[in-house]
Design a protein around this motif. Structure first.
Motif, PDB file in Angstrom:
ATOM      1  N   TYR A 403      27.996 -49.891 -56.642  1.00  0.00           N
ATOM      2  CA  TYR A 403      28.080 -49.156 -55.373  1.00  0.00           C
ATOM      3  C   TYR A 403      26.722 -48.619 -54.937  1.00  0.00           C
ATOM      4  N   LEU A 404      26.025 -47.960 -55.852  1.00  0.00           N
ATOM      5  CA  LEU A 404      24.762 -47.299 -55.507  1.00  0.00           C
ATOM      6  C   LEU A 404      23.676 -48.298 -55.059  1.00  0.00           C
ATOM      7  N   PRO A 405      23.444 -49.406 -55.813  1.00  0.00           N
ATOM      8  CA  PRO A 405      22.444 -50.375 -55.326  1.00  0.00           C
ATOM      9  C   PRO A 405      22.819 -50.957 -53.968  1.00  0.00           C
ATOM     10  N   HIS A 406      24.116 -51.214 -53.769  1.00  0.00           N
ATOM     11  CA  HIS A 406      24.551 -51.775 -52.491  1.00  0.00           C
ATOM     12  C   HIS A 406      24.224 -50.812 -51.345  1.00  0.00           C
ATOM     13  N   GLU A 407      24.471 -49.548 -51.618  1.00  0.00           N
ATOM     14  CA  GLU A 407      24.212 -48.500 -50.624  1.00  0.00           C
ATOM     15  C   GLU A 407      22.742 -48.526 -50.181  1.00  0.00           C
TER      16      GLU A 407
END
Ligand SMILES: [Fe+2]
Length: 501
Positions: A403-407
């Motif tokens: 989730y965080l890298p995608h964000e």
């Protein structure tokens, strides 16, 4: 000591009751964004369908755009959904968020003539690190006391600025945030909000989808049925402070396909998703919430529909009204708060309980650890300092690895689209864009004037590209400036027509 604690709790409750009683019932509404979907088109479509909402809760935009909205919808009741007020953080009153951010929020409340200021009890900025989406607070007693103290500060600012403008002050509402795969802390979530409301005369927003994510990511779903969890949760939660209810969509995160689901998993990995359809389980939960006997201060219930297609909003609002209009009206009219009136308490009484500088420093350190916990690969070794609120480390990994890298890489614009020339140069230099993620979290940085993820992403990427590929420095600088200029123009109402709907 115990007696004074209860006396204080009583004063907070009576101040709240007085403010809550002064608020008109808003009925069934929609929580919307000015741009996505286009607000005036949405209002027109609802009117064409004979579905005029009782109110529109408008998400933060520029103040001039919100003034424009007010002019276009002169007869509508408008409320304000704030953003960028990091009241969970120890440095809030001294920070840009607590100063310019609060001043801007007050101007926007006045622009809309809003009865309340709703803000998520969550942050996108902590200990010098920025995130694209909200992180819930540390669910601890210390953190709850800090949040309460900051809310007293925030309400004081709102009151003062309203006095200067000669308008009725808006009531500060704190929205219980969702869990996006995990939560951290040592106290229960209802207890956290009970501590906050025992010390601050704020109202609350209960978001039904957020409640579902608590059931999912505290691991409660493995022990009890949703109805039982909800009963226990609502009994412990300060329901008498709930002014507004939100309902929004839930969906699995689009890029989570690569992750291996647990074989035993019986529930989907849904997270808060305003653009997604509202699953029927949330309307069933809403029935349960509306029947709670301590729901005595309700002033509105809204579907949160930013980023959702207009046709879907119209259809969902039609179902929402058909099923809940009479119940919500009844709750608003017949279960009004009945505590005796008392003069608004001087909040200096709260000064007795102001956190010490040691406590604030300790909480600041804990938020630094929290950032490490959720961004580094070494979370397991840190679990001793920070415990998960149930759930599993695997769920935390889902947040951190997917989730965080995608964000950072994809939200608010694809890097290749935003910086085509620079990305080509990085690619020729065999520098993968994924390196941008650890760079982002490599060190704390001073807070920006006004949190804006798009502008933040532009600044950070410019810094990253110049650092990892010095020959790209000039190109990234030029592309960054072009983006900032275009963004500024797009956010001003100069091009918006003056057409009353
Ligand atoms: Fe919400």
């Amino acid at each position: 000591m115990v007696a004074s604690k209860y006396a204080k709790r009583g004063l907070m409750q009576s101040e709240f009751t007085q403010r809550a009683n002064a608020l008109p019932a808003h009925g069934l509404g929609l929580s919307v964004d000015v741009y996505s979907p286009d607000l005036l088109q949405l209002v027109q479509a609802l009117r064409d369908a004979g579905l005029e909402p009782g109110y529109l809760e408008v998400f933060k935009a520029t103040t001039s755009v919100l003034q424009w909205v007010r002019r276009q919808l002169p007869d509508s009741t408008l409320t304000y959904h704030g953003e960028g007020l990091w009241s969970t953080q120890p440095d809030f009153p001294q920070s840009n968020s607590g100063r310019q951010g609060v001043a801007e929020a007050c101007a926007q409340i006045a622009a809309l003539n809003s009865a309340w200021l709703n803000h998520e009890c969550a942050t996108k900025q902590m200990a010098g690190y920025a995130f694209g989406t909200y992180l819930p607070p540390l669910y601890t007693d210390l953190s709850a006391r800090m949040t309460a103290q900051n809310l007293v500060y925030l309400q004081n600012q709102v009151d003062e600025q309203a006095r200067e403008r000669g308008i009725t002050p808006a009531l500060v509402l704190l929205e219980m945030p969702p869990l996006t795969y995990f939560g951290c802390g040592t106290s229960g979530i209802p207890e956290f909000f009970r501590t906050v409301t025992g010390r601050a005369a704020c109202g609350l927003v209960l978001d039904i989808g957020h409640l579902w994510t608590l059931y999912r990511y505290t691991g409660a779903w493995q022990r009890q049925r949703l109805e039982v969890f909800t009963d226990e949760f609502l009994d412990a939660f300060p329901m008498e402070r709930v002014i507004e209810i939100h309902v929004a969509g839930l969906a699995e995160f689009a890029s989570s396909d690569g992750l291996q689901d647990e074989a035993s998993s019986a529930l989907p990995y849904w997270i808060d998703a305003h653009g997604a359809p509202i699953p029927s389980v949330l309307f069933d939960l809403l029935d349960q919430v509306l029947s709670h006997p301590r729901l005595i201060s309700l002033k509105g219930a809204a579907l949160e529909v930013d980023t959702k297609p207009i046709a879907m909003i119209v259809e969902e609002f039609r179902r929402f009204r058909a099923r809940f209009e009479s119940t919500v009206n009844e709750v608003q009219q017949n279960r009004c708060a009945s505590s005796p009136q008392s003069p608004v308490t001087d909040r200096l009484a709260g000064a007795m309980q102001i956190l010490t500088s040691d406590e604030r420093a300790a909480l600041q350190r804990q938020y630094g650890t929290y950032v490490e916990f959720v961004t580094t690969q070494d979370a397991a070794s840190m679990a001793e300092d920070l415990s998960l609120l149930g759930g599993s480390l695997e769920d935390l990994n889902r947040y951190r690895d997917c989730y965080l890298p995608h964000e950072l890489l994809h939200w608010g614009g694809e890097l290749q689209d935003m910086f085509p020339k620079t990305c080509r140069m990085l690619s020729e230099g065999h520098i993968p864009l994924e390196r941008f993620v650890p760079f982002w979290f490599s060190r704390p940085r001073p807070e920006q004037d006004d949190y804006d993820f798009f502008l933040l992403k532009i600044d950070r990427f410019a810094e990253f590209a110049a650092h990892v590929c010095p020959p790209a420095a000039a190109s990234v600088k030029a592309e960054a400036q072009e983006l900032r200029d275009a963004y500024r123009v797009a956010n001003e109402p100069a091009g918006l027509p003056e057409v009353r709907v």
